[in-house]
Design a protein around this motif. Sequence first.
Motif, PDB file in Angstrom:
ATOM      1  N   LEU A 161       7.113 -13.874 -14.279  1.00  0.00           N
ATOM      2  CA  LEU A 161       6.261 -12.743 -13.912  1.00  0.00           C
ATOM      3  C   LEU A 161       6.464 -12.381 -12.447  1.00  0.00           C
ATOM      4  N   LEU A 162       6.566 -11.080 -12.167  1.00  0.00           N
ATOM      5  CA  LEU A 162       6.841 -10.595 -10.818  1.00  0.00           C
ATOM      6  C   LEU A 162       5.653  -9.888 -10.182  1.00  0.00           C
ATOM      7  N   ILE A 163       4.675  -9.463 -10.990  1.00  0.00           N
ATOM      8  CA  ILE A 163       3.577  -8.636 -10.488  1.00  0.00           C
ATOM      9  C   ILE A 163       2.303  -8.917 -11.276  1.00  0.00           C
ATOM     10  N   GLU A 164       1.179  -8.920 -10.562  1.00  0.00           N
ATOM     11  CA  GLU A 164      -0.145  -8.984 -11.187  1.00  0.00           C
ATOM     12  C   GLU A 164      -1.027  -7.998 -10.440  1.00  0.00           C
ATOM     13  N   ILE A 165      -1.767  -7.195 -11.182  1.00  0.00           N
ATOM     14  CA  ILE A 165      -2.634  -6.189 -10.572  1.00  0.00           C
ATOM     15  C   ILE A 165      -4.034  -6.327 -11.172  1.00  0.00           C
ATOM     16  N   THR A 166      -5.022  -6.357 -10.307  1.00  0.00           N
ATOM     17  CA  THR A 166      -6.421  -6.358 -10.716  1.00  0.00           C
ATOM     18  C   THR A 166      -7.116  -5.202 -10.012  1.00  0.00           C
ATOM     19  N   GLY A 167      -8.291  -4.839 -10.489  1.00  0.00           N
ATOM     20  CA  GLY A 167      -8.973  -3.736  -9.846  1.00  0.00           C
ATOM     21  C   GLY A 167     -10.396  -3.551 -10.305  1.00  0.00           C
ATOM     22  N   GLN A 201      -2.925  -5.938  -5.641  1.00  0.00           N
ATOM     23  CA  GLN A 201      -1.610  -6.156  -6.258  1.00  0.00           C
ATOM     24  C   GLN A 201      -0.975  -7.399  -5.639  1.00  0.00           C
ATOM     25  N   PHE A 202      -0.499  -8.284  -6.501  1.00  0.00           N
ATOM     26  CA  PHE A 202       0.140  -9.519  -6.069  1.00  0.00           C
ATOM     27  C   PHE A 202       1.554  -9.522  -6.640  1.00  0.00           C
ATOM     28  N   THR A 203       2.538  -9.641  -5.765  1.00  0.00           N
ATOM     29  CA  THR A 203       3.920  -9.604  -6.218  1.00  0.00           C
ATOM     30  C   THR A 203       4.718 -10.743  -5.602  1.00  0.00           C
ATOM     31  N   THR A 204       5.711 -11.191  -6.339  1.00  0.00           N
ATOM     32  CA  THR A 204       6.587 -12.245  -5.828  1.00  0.00           C
ATOM     33  C   THR A 204       7.765 -11.656  -5.048  1.00  0.00           C
ATOM     34  N   ASP A 205       7.900 -10.327  -5.049  1.00  0.00           N
ATOM     35  CA  ASP A 205       9.006  -9.669  -4.349  1.00  0.00           C
ATOM     36  C   ASP A 205       8.534  -8.312  -3.833  1.00  0.00           C
ATOM     37  N   ILE A 206       8.022  -8.296  -2.608  1.00  0.00           N
ATOM     38  CA  ILE A 206       7.435  -7.075  -2.044  1.00  0.00           C
ATOM     39  C   ILE A 206       8.454  -5.948  -1.944  1.00  0.00           C
ATOM     40  N   GLN A 207       9.711  -6.259  -1.629  1.00  0.00           N
ATOM     41  CA  GLN A 207      10.732  -5.210  -1.507  1.00  0.00           C
ATOM     42  C   GLN A 207      10.985  -4.541  -2.856  1.00  0.00           C
ATOM     43  N   ALA A 208      11.114  -5.325  -3.895  1.00  0.00           N
ATOM     44  CA  ALA A 208      11.323  -4.746  -5.231  1.00  0.00           C
ATOM     45  C   ALA A 208      10.096  -3.939  -5.651  1.00  0.00           C
ATOM     46  N   PHE A 209       8.914  -4.444  -5.346  1.00  0.00           N
ATOM     47  CA  PHE A 209       7.692  -3.730  -5.713  1.00  0.00           C
ATOM     48  C   PHE A 209       7.606  -2.398  -4.974  1.00  0.00           C
ATOM     49  N   MET A 210       7.947  -2.380  -3.698  1.00  0.00           N
ATOM     50  CA  MET A 210       7.868  -1.137  -2.919  1.00  0.00           C
ATOM     51  C   MET A 210       8.802  -0.063  -3.472  1.00  0.00           C
ATOM     52  N   GLY A 211       9.818  -0.454  -4.214  1.00  0.00           N
ATOM     53  CA  GLY A 211      10.715   0.500  -4.848  1.00  0.00           C
ATOM     54  C   GLY A 211      10.152   1.115  -6.115  1.00  0.00           C
ATOM     55  N   CYS A 212       8.934   0.752  -6.468  1.00  0.00           N
ATOM     56  CA  CYS A 212       8.322   1.242  -7.718  1.00  0.00           C
ATOM     57  C   CYS A 212       7.264   2.310  -7.475  1.00  0.00           C
ATOM     58  N   GLY A 213       7.303   2.946  -6.326  1.00  0.00           N
ATOM     59  CA  GLY A 213       6.317   3.975  -5.994  1.00  0.00           C
ATOM     60  C   GLY A 213       6.259   5.121  -6.987  1.00  0.00           C
TER      61      GLY A 213
END
Length: 146
Positions: free
Chosen positions: A118-124, A79-91
């Motif tokens: 764009l704020l988030i990119e996820i690969t897997g 997961q690649f995010t431009t705002d780790i704090q905002a992303f951590m709030g999406c649990g």
Amino acid sequence: MAKSYNPPTVWRPFGAFSQTVIAGAGRTVYLKGQVALSAENEIIGEGDMAAQVTQVLTNISEILASMGGRMSDIVSLQQFTTDIQAFMGCGEIRAGFFAAPYPVTTTLEVAALYDPRLLIEITGIAEIPLDRFVSPADAEEMHGPS
């Protein structure tokens, strides 16, 4: 089928992820990094991390479903995010897409993605069991004759 393993000799996962996933006996599917784009290539949720995380995970879910896969088939996420704090709030959003055992997950904060909206990119990587895997009719060979 993939199995999750959290060795007792290292720290326990504190969120929706596992330390390791052991895979085998299925079709390995490598997912391209997904961003918050609709099927019409429109950005969803500009400035809204929750909306973008939901769209990204929905995209991944739909890709897997097109081959007989499920979100539970994912063994690894990056997961690649431009705002780790905002992303951590999406649990809670992630928890709505995943159940234990969770995939191994790496999350990085980056300066930017290819579009500043764009704020988030996820690969897997997923492993779809052979009894469910449906090969897409329009899949193309990646490597021609040598």
